[in-house]
Design a protein around this motif. Structure first.
Motif, PDB file in Angstrom:
ATOM      1  N   GLU A 382     -38.212  21.856  46.684  1.00 12.01           N
ATOM      2  CA  GLU A 382     -39.455  21.101  46.845  1.00 12.01           C
ATOM      3  C   GLU A 382     -39.539  19.950  45.849  1.00 12.01           C
ATOM      4  OE1 GLU A 382     -44.283  21.720  46.459  1.00 12.01           O
ATOM      5  OE2 GLU A 382     -42.942  23.442  46.443  1.00 12.01           O
ATOM      6  N   VAL A 383     -39.228  20.235  44.596  1.00 11.24           N
ATOM      7  CA  VAL A 383     -39.289  19.185  43.567  1.00 11.24           C
ATOM      8  C   VAL A 383     -38.269  18.093  43.857  1.00 11.24           C
ATOM      9  CG1 VAL A 383     -38.970  18.707  41.115  1.00 11.24           C
ATOM     10  CG2 VAL A 383     -40.186  20.758  41.831  1.00 11.24           C
ATOM     11  N   ASN A 384     -37.048  18.487  44.180  1.00 13.08           N
ATOM     12  CA  ASN A 384     -36.020  17.490  44.478  1.00 13.08           C
ATOM     13  C   ASN A 384     -36.310  16.761  45.783  1.00 13.08           C
ATOM     14  OD1 ASN A 384     -33.858  17.774  42.322  1.00 13.08           O
ATOM     15  ND2 ASN A 384     -34.033  19.891  42.983  1.00 13.08           N
ATOM     16  N   ALA A 417     -28.058  22.021  48.698  1.00 14.04           N
ATOM     17  CA  ALA A 417     -26.777  21.780  48.020  1.00 14.04           C
ATOM     18  C   ALA A 417     -26.967  20.874  46.813  1.00 14.04           C
ATOM     19  CB  ALA A 417     -25.777  21.167  48.998  1.00 14.04           C
ATOM     20  N   TRP A 418     -27.813  19.826  46.950  1.00 11.83           N
ATOM     21  CA  TRP A 418     -28.072  18.954  45.806  1.00 11.83           C
ATOM     22  C   TRP A 418     -28.845  19.693  44.723  1.00 11.83           C
ATOM     23  CZ3 TRP A 418     -27.048  15.624  42.468  1.00 11.83           C
ATOM     24  CH2 TRP A 418     -28.023  15.073  41.652  1.00 11.83           C
ATOM     25  N   SER A 419     -29.789  20.544  45.099  1.00 13.38           N
ATOM     26  CA  SER A 419     -30.566  21.295  44.110  1.00 13.38           C
ATOM     27  C   SER A 419     -29.664  22.233  43.313  1.00 13.38           C
ATOM     28  CB  SER A 419     -31.672  22.086  44.810  1.00 13.38           C
ATOM     29  OG  SER A 419     -32.557  21.231  45.510  1.00 13.38           O
ATOM     30  N   ILE A 420     -28.746  22.907  43.999  1.00 13.54           N
ATOM     31  CA  ILE A 420     -27.831  23.802  43.289  1.00 13.54           C
ATOM     32  C   ILE A 420     -26.862  23.005  42.433  1.00 13.54           C
ATOM     33  CG2 ILE A 420     -26.046  25.552  43.582  1.00 13.54           C
ATOM     34  CD1 ILE A 420     -27.424  26.414  46.144  1.00 13.54           C
ATOM     35  N   ILE A 590     -39.966  23.033  36.121  1.00 10.29           N
ATOM     36  CA  ILE A 590     -38.718  23.323  36.817  1.00 10.29           C
ATOM     37  C   ILE A 590     -37.664  22.332  36.368  1.00 10.29           C
ATOM     38  CG2 ILE A 590     -37.629  23.474  39.064  1.00 10.29           C
ATOM     39  CD1 ILE A 590     -40.233  24.350  40.197  1.00 10.29           C
ATOM     40  N   LEU A 591     -36.594  22.837  35.843  1.00  8.39           N
ATOM     41  CA  LEU A 591     -35.542  21.958  35.353  1.00  8.39           C
ATOM     42  C   LEU A 591     -34.730  21.386  36.492  1.00  8.39           C
ATOM     43  CD1 LEU A 591     -33.976  20.820  32.962  1.00  8.39           C
ATOM     44  CD2 LEU A 591     -32.601  22.890  32.963  1.00  8.39           C
ATOM     45  N   VAL A 592     -34.476  22.185  37.519  1.00  5.88           N
ATOM     46  CA  VAL A 592     -33.645  21.732  38.633  1.00  5.88           C
ATOM     47  C   VAL A 592     -34.365  22.036  39.934  1.00  5.88           C
ATOM     48  CG1 VAL A 592     -31.488  21.968  37.430  1.00  5.88           C
ATOM     49  CG2 VAL A 592     -32.417  23.941  38.580  1.00  5.88           C
TER      50      VAL A 592
END
Length: 592
Positions: A382-384, A417-420, A590-592
């Protein structure tokens, strides 16, 4: 809750808690008896309709994918096609029966759990909630079960079949059956089934008295001292029920060993088939496996019951190169490691109870559960997703295609995938032994969920983190990766030439592309889990609301498009409200 000390305090705590416990159990069971028929009706009718309605499609599509696949050789494909109708015909019966049993258990157990949770230490209005909690939530949970089951049957299953029928690599050899090995395989399987059925069942019966008395001893000590499962109120009814039903649990364990011994013996034929063709003693190796697996089973039981290490039974090697063909049963088990550590820490004045006790619930609160890892992933997405909306890498058309047309590849694969990957980048920079998921929280093998599913995903992610750490990526490269994941191709290093990637080293590009491809494969596997699609739909709704409010879609054409999406969404889902989606308290947490 403070654990009482001394026999008098423990006895008083036990006697004072017993009437309270009985009243809560009675209330929880009454709620379960009232709610259970409705929950059973919802789950049974819903799952049965899905099973029967999709059974023709499952039957035909499964046979078609098996015929089409190149991963199976001709002989193995013929055998599978001959045997395939039996499980497919049994699927409706087994699926409906399992739905009935699961619905009955869910309808009875969940109200009981909610009753004890309502009187926990941090609960408010305990008298009100202990009567009402678990009623409406059980019915809502029943609907959720049907929805997740539908997602699995309608989306995940066909995804698995499509993967089976995909094209294979040129150098990949299909799995097939060797006709010359079939007599030896059948002989080893028959001998293994008979011998292991007798020996493993004998070992299980021999160890069953130890399991019975050791289990009773530990449960009763935990009951008197309010430790272990009796430390938390919500677990007390099930721990108390475990004391009463412990003999049945022991009998069930023996029956489980009996059933598993059949399959362990049949695996001897697989061992014979796996031995290289130039070895003439393949049948002998299969017979050796039949004896060795009994020793493995005995060692597993000793570890489970905290008996002596290893096994007194013979354990011959059934593979000549054990390093190249490692066996899962020969790996050191976490319980064995924990038991050895407890013995090393145990002082001379301590009793054996310290080494025998499993971790109390109070000690395991610091460990992550699977649902917490899921919450982190979707909150991170959600953040990303907001960031990508602001940067224009996501727009309302992408969300519209996902909602209206069901084309969600850019969202349900690339966004997670980008979040991970962002998490892996942050973990590599911090020199963490695990994955840094929050500002002050680290997810490792020790505090992660204790299940095989987590291990399957955690192991490759840790390897990729070390690979990223060795690449020493610059900030410009990390920034460019975000765009490349969302819009670029990752098959060849030349695919990144026109995307302003700072490095011109093709080896470096190939390494990053391999990591991204593997990440997308992991996310694709996660997307087949039943809860993923439901949680992802909620995420899409949140991002849709963010996209409507963003300035990048302020033009009238986009606004009209957004209104059409909203109308279509309302028609499909019935409302535009957030459906119990766990939103983060603030983005900076949230860091990531």
């Amino acid at each position: 809750m403070e654990v009482p000390k001394g026999f008098v305090e423990k006895l008083w705590r036990f006697l004072s808690f017993l009437p309270f416990f009985l009243l809560l159990v009675t209330l929880g069971l009454l709620k379960g008896i009232i709610i259970s028929p409705v929950a059973v009706g919802i789950i049974l009718v819903g799952n049965s309709a899905v099973i029967i309605g999709l059974w023709p499609a499952h039957f035909l599509w499964t046979c078609y994918c098996v015929i089409k696949t190149k991963r199976l050789g001709l002989l193995l494909k013929i055998v599978v096609l001959v045997l395939l109708p039996f499980p497919l015909l049994l699927w409706p019966v087994c699926g409906i029966a399992a739905s009935l049993l699961g619905a009955v258990g869910y309808g009875l157990v969940y109200p009981l759990i909610a009753t004890f949770e309502a009187v926990g230490e941090n609960a408010a209005d305990k008298y009100y909630h202990c009567f009402l909690d678990g009623c409406l939530s059980t019915l809502e949970g029943s609907c959720t079960v049907v929805r997740d089951f539908t997602d699995f049957c309608f989306h995940s299953y066909f995804s698995y079949m499509d993967e089976l029928s995909e094209k294979v690599a040129v150098n990949e050899k299909p799995m097939d059956i060797k006709l010359l090995r079939l007599p030896s395989c059948l002989l080893a399987s028959i001998i293994g089934m008979v011998v292991d059925l007798l020996l493993i069942t004998a070992v299980a019966i021999w160890k069953s008295p130890y399991m019975l008395f050791k289990g009773w001893k530990r449960l009763l000590e935990d009951l008197i001292g309010r430790e272990g499962p009796f430390l938390e109120t919500v677990c007390v009814p099930f721990a108390g029920l475990a004391i009463i039903l412990w003999p049945m649990i022991v009998v069930g364990a023996v029956l489980g060993a009996l059933i598993s011994s059949i399959f362990l013996g049949l695996y001897g034929g697989v061992i014979v088939h796996q031995i290289p063709a130039f070895q003439e003693d393949s049948l002998w190796m299969g017979l050796v496996y039949i004896i060795s697996i009994v020793s493995h089973f005995d060692e597993y039981i000793n570890d489970l019951l905290y008996l002596r290490e290893g096994s007194c039974l013979p354990r011959p090697k059934y593979r000549k190169c054990m390093r190249n063909h490692s066996v899962e049963l020969e790996r050191t088990k976490p319980k064995e490691i924990d038991r050895r550590d407890q013995k090393n820490r145990k002082g001379s004045n301590n009793t054996n109870l310290i080494s025998e006790r499993s971790r109390t619930l109070k000690g395991t609160i610091q460990q992550f559960k699977s649902v917490q890892v899921w919450d982190w992933l979707f909150k991170s997405c959600e953040v990303n997703g907001r960031i990508l909306l602001q940067e224009g890498l996501l727009d309302v058309k992408d969300i519209g295609e996902c909602i209206v047309k069901g084309k969600c590849k850019k969202l349900d694969i690339k966004l997670p995938a980008w979040s991970i990957l962002k998490c892996l980048l942050a973990s590599a920079k911090s020199n963490s032994t695990g994955l840094v998921i929050l500002d002050d929280t680290e997810l490792t093998r020790n505090n992660g969920p204790r299940d095989k599913m987590f291990e399957w995903f955690m192991g490759p992610l840790l390897i990729m983190k070390e690979q990223i750490k060795g690449l020493h990526l610059t900030e410009s490269e990390e920034g460019c990766l975000r765009k490349l994941i969302m819009e670029g191709n990752h098959e060849r290093p030349e695919d990144w030439d026109g995307n302003d990637f700072p490095s011109t080293d093709n080896v470096r590009k190939a390494q990053l592309q391999a990591i991204i491809r593997r990440l997308k494969g992991i996310v694709a596997s996660m997307s087949r889990m039943p809860t993923y699609r439901r949680r992802f739909r909620n995420l899409v709704k949140v991002l849709y609301l963010e996209a409507i409010q963003a300035s990048t879609i302020g033009e009238s054409s986009n606004i009209r498009y957004g209104k059409n999406l909203k109308e279509s969404w309302t028609e499909r889902d019935g409302n535009t409200e957030e459906d119990k989606y766990g939103r983060p308290a603030s983005d900076d947490q949230i860091l990531v």
